[in-house]
Design an enzyme around this catalytic site. Structure first.
Site, PDB file in Angstrom:
ATOM      1  N   GLY A   1      33.755  39.470  30.193  1.00  0.00           N
ATOM      2  CA  GLY A   1      32.619  39.154  31.064  1.00  0.00           C
ATOM      3  C   GLY A   1      32.438  37.671  31.307  1.00  0.00           C
TER       4      GLY A   1
ATOM      5  N   SER B   1      40.507  41.809  31.688  1.00  0.00           N
ATOM      6  CA  SER B   1      41.077  43.094  32.133  1.00  0.00           C
ATOM      7  C   SER B   1      42.517  42.931  32.597  1.00  0.00           C
ATOM      8  CB  SER B   1      40.206  43.749  33.203  1.00  0.00           C
ATOM      9  OG  SER B   1      40.033  42.905  34.299  1.00  0.00           O
TER      10      SER B   1
ATOM     11  N   ASP C   1      45.178  37.081  38.959  1.00  0.00           N
ATOM     12  CA  ASP C   1      44.936  37.191  37.518  1.00  0.00           C
ATOM     13  C   ASP C   1      46.121  37.851  36.813  1.00  0.00           C
ATOM     14  OD1 ASP C   1      42.508  36.277  38.420  1.00  0.00           O
ATOM     15  OD2 ASP C   1      41.469  38.183  38.131  1.00  0.00           O
TER      16      ASP C   1
ATOM     17  N   GLU D   1      44.423  48.229  38.795  1.00  0.00           N
ATOM     18  CA  GLU D   1      43.039  47.748  38.947  1.00  0.00           C
ATOM     19  C   GLU D   1      42.456  48.185  40.299  1.00  0.00           C
ATOM     20  OE1 GLU D   1      42.104  44.493  36.849  1.00  0.00           O
ATOM     21  OE2 GLU D   1      40.133  44.234  37.745  1.00  0.00           O
TER      22      GLU D   1
ATOM     23  N   THR E   1      41.460  32.907  47.567  1.00  0.00           N
ATOM     24  CA  THR E   1      42.568  32.759  48.514  1.00  0.00           C
ATOM     25  C   THR E   1      43.593  33.868  48.333  1.00  0.00           C
ATOM     26  OG1 THR E   1      43.536  31.227  46.923  1.00  0.00           O
ATOM     27  CG2 THR E   1      42.419  30.245  48.825  1.00  0.00           C
TER      28      THR E   1
ATOM     29  N   SER F   1      39.501  36.871  32.944  1.00  0.00           N
ATOM     30  CA  SER F   1      40.523  37.896  33.219  1.00  0.00           C
ATOM     31  C   SER F   1      40.946  38.689  31.995  1.00  0.00           C
ATOM     32  CB  SER F   1      41.756  37.273  33.889  1.00  0.00           C
ATOM     33  OG  SER F   1      41.407  36.817  35.156  1.00  0.00           O
TER      34      SER F   1
ATOM     35  N   GLU G   1      40.645  29.465  44.912  1.00  0.00           N
ATOM     36  CA  GLU G   1      39.738  30.584  44.604  1.00  0.00           C
ATOM     37  C   GLU G   1      39.459  31.386  45.870  1.00  0.00           C
ATOM     38  OE1 GLU G   1      39.564  31.738  41.495  1.00  0.00           O
ATOM     39  OE2 GLU G   1      38.673  29.836  40.870  1.00  0.00           O
TER      40      GLU G   1
HETATM   41  C1  GLA Z   1      38.851  37.518  40.709  1.00  0.00           C
HETATM   42  C2  GLA Z   1      39.967  38.389  41.265  1.00  0.00           C
HETATM   43  C3  GLA Z   1      41.134  37.532  41.743  1.00  0.00           C
HETATM   44  C4  GLA Z   1      40.664  36.430  42.686  1.00  0.00           C
HETATM   45  C5  GLA Z   1      39.480  35.693  42.094  1.00  0.00           C
HETATM   46  C6  GLA Z   1      38.888  34.696  43.060  1.00  0.00           C
HETATM   47  O1  GLA Z   1      39.292  36.855  39.553  1.00  0.00           O
HETATM   48  O2  GLA Z   1      40.423  39.281  40.283  1.00  0.00           O
HETATM   49  O3  GLA Z   1      42.114  38.351  42.364  1.00  0.00           O
HETATM   50  O4  GLA Z   1      40.361  36.948  43.957  1.00  0.00           O
HETATM   51  O5  GLA Z   1      38.442  36.574  41.682  1.00  0.00           O
HETATM   52  O6  GLA Z   1      39.811  33.689  43.323  1.00  0.00           O
END
Ligand code: GLA
Length: 408
Positions: free
Chosen positions: A117, A123, A167, A155, A30, A121, A28
């Site tokens: 929300g 979006s 994502d 995005e 990263t 992911s 996360e």
């Molecule tokens: C969101 C972002 C991703 C990633 C995560 C954290 O989901 O869209 O690109 O940075 O946060 O790991």
């Protein structure tokens, strides 16, 4: 989907495509540090029925929307011009054109069961559904990683969200029964040759003007049910407003730390070099040290998790999840009371490990649990939320599902 498309647009669609939401197992914050991530695609997906248009119009309708058709002109699309949900599909069309692909318009009918929300992911799923539909409608020669990079560009530059590529890669490139071990450091492609098995379309409908970028990734088997384990998703149903600006601030902090350390990205800092790097950052404002410590240790957790999954030891993933949560809570500081309570309660009720997943400040928690304890864990988390005076979370078991694809 076909009937509804015809009802809205008055003719049959050319086909139906789908792209899923995701949960990240580990890795996360990263991705924008050019490090490692390990997401799975969810069975929940955005589906799109689509037909090309030769008049340059882009018409968009969502079954989850307010029953209006958004009608745009593709050659008028510009960042910031479309502010509703329609900005995500419009942004993908804009990004395809910016990259030099010769595409016209389309009619698109969307239906989705990806919770919005919830940090799952939705979006990215919307973007990838559009990207894969356009790839086929206009016979574009694009790999799934190239689709993800275009969706990310939509995005970042059209919708104005400074996310990494995790994502979109999860949505475009996951396969059923596997987690996606992705190295998010972009690699220049040697003569445009992908390092992945080719999943390009059959014939080219346009010549990209931008140099191709390649992302290295590999599918790692993830079928915990075969070992009596379930992966629960606990949607806390909270999203703290703080999250939007804080993500950009955290990203900027990581980039500043890399700069101060003389590194291209924090991914380049080894665990051995971490203590010296923390000493260097100690005198600088902004609490950069803990951010760096999270990123370095998180990359290590991804590598360790992949080693365990390669051995088929799914249960051993549990402690890595819990350690990842502690690092996000104590060092990166993106957890919140709801995600902490969900993760802690799940572990106390018998989960092998649990962590918040996604960007943070709310959203969802994942918990790896022995199947026979799944109901007890769910009930314990619900009871803890009610005792705290919060609405009950939504809990569901999930599996590693397929990435973006044509359905029909
Ligand atoms: C969101 C972002 C991703 C990633 C995560 C954290 O989901 O869209 O690109 O940075 O946060 O790991």
């Amino acid at each position: 989907m076909r009937d509804e498309f015809e009802r809205i647009f008055g003719a049959a669609p050319s086909g139906v495509w789908a792209a899923p939401g995701r949960v990240n197992l580990i890795g996360e914050h990263t991705d924008y540090n050019e490090g490692f991530v390990l997401p799975i695609a969810l069975p929940q997906a955005v589906r799109v029925a689509a037909a090309p248009r030769s008049d340059g119009r882009l018409r968009l309708y969502s079954a989850q929307g307010d029953d209006v058709v958004t009608d745009l002109l593709v050659d008028r699309l510009a960042p910031g011009a479309v502010t509703s949900w329609a900005g995500y599909p419009a942004g993908v069309v804009w990004a395809l054109r910016e990259a030099g692909h010769r595409i016209g318009g389309a009619d698109l009918y969307f239906d989705s069961d990806v919770p919005t929300g919830a940090g799952l992911s939705s979006s990215a799923a919307l973007e990838c559904a559009v990207a894969v539909a356009f790839r086929d409608l206009y016979q574009l020669e694009l790999t799934s990683a190239e689709l993800a990079l275009l969706a990310q560009r939509a995005e970042n530059d059209f919708a104005g969200v400074p996310c990494g590529v995790m994502d979109q890669m999860a949505s475009s490139s996951c396969v059923e029964g596997a987690a996606l071990f992705l190295d998010t450091r972009p690699q220049p492609s040697a003569g445009g040759t992908p390092t992945q098995p080719s999943d390009r379309g059959t014939s080219a409908g346009g010549t990209p003007t931008q140099p191709a970028t390649v992302l290295n990734y590999r599918q790692v088997p993830f079928r915990p049910a075969e070992q009596g384990l379930a992966l629960l998703v606990i949607d806390t149903r909270v999203k703290h407003d703080l999250g939007d600006g804080a993500y950009a601030t955290l990203r900027a902090g990581c980039e500043r730390a890399a700069e101060l350390l003389g590194l291209a990205a924090l991914r380049d800092l080894s665990a051995e070099a971490l203590p010296a790097a923390l000493a260097v950052l100690d005198g600088h404002p902004g609490e950069l040290g803990p951010l760096v410590r999270h990123v370095v240790t998180e990359d290590e957790r991804v590598v360790r998790a992949v080693e365990l999954l390669d051995k088929g030891d799914f249960a051993a993933l549990g402690p890595i999840l819990t350690a990842g949560h502690a690092s996000l809570r104590d060092d990166f500081k993106v957890s919140c009371a709801e995600t902490d309570l969900a993760a802690d309660t799940a572990v106390a009720a018998g989960a092998l490990g649990a962590r918040m997943t996604g960007g943070g400040f709310g959203g969802s928690v994942i918990a790896l649990v022995p199947q026979e304890l799944a109901t007890a864990v769910e009930e314990a988390v619900e009871a803890a939320f009610l005792a705290a005076g919060w609405a009950a979370p939504k809990v569901f078991a999930t599996v590693a599902a397929a990435g973006a694809r044509r359905l029909d």
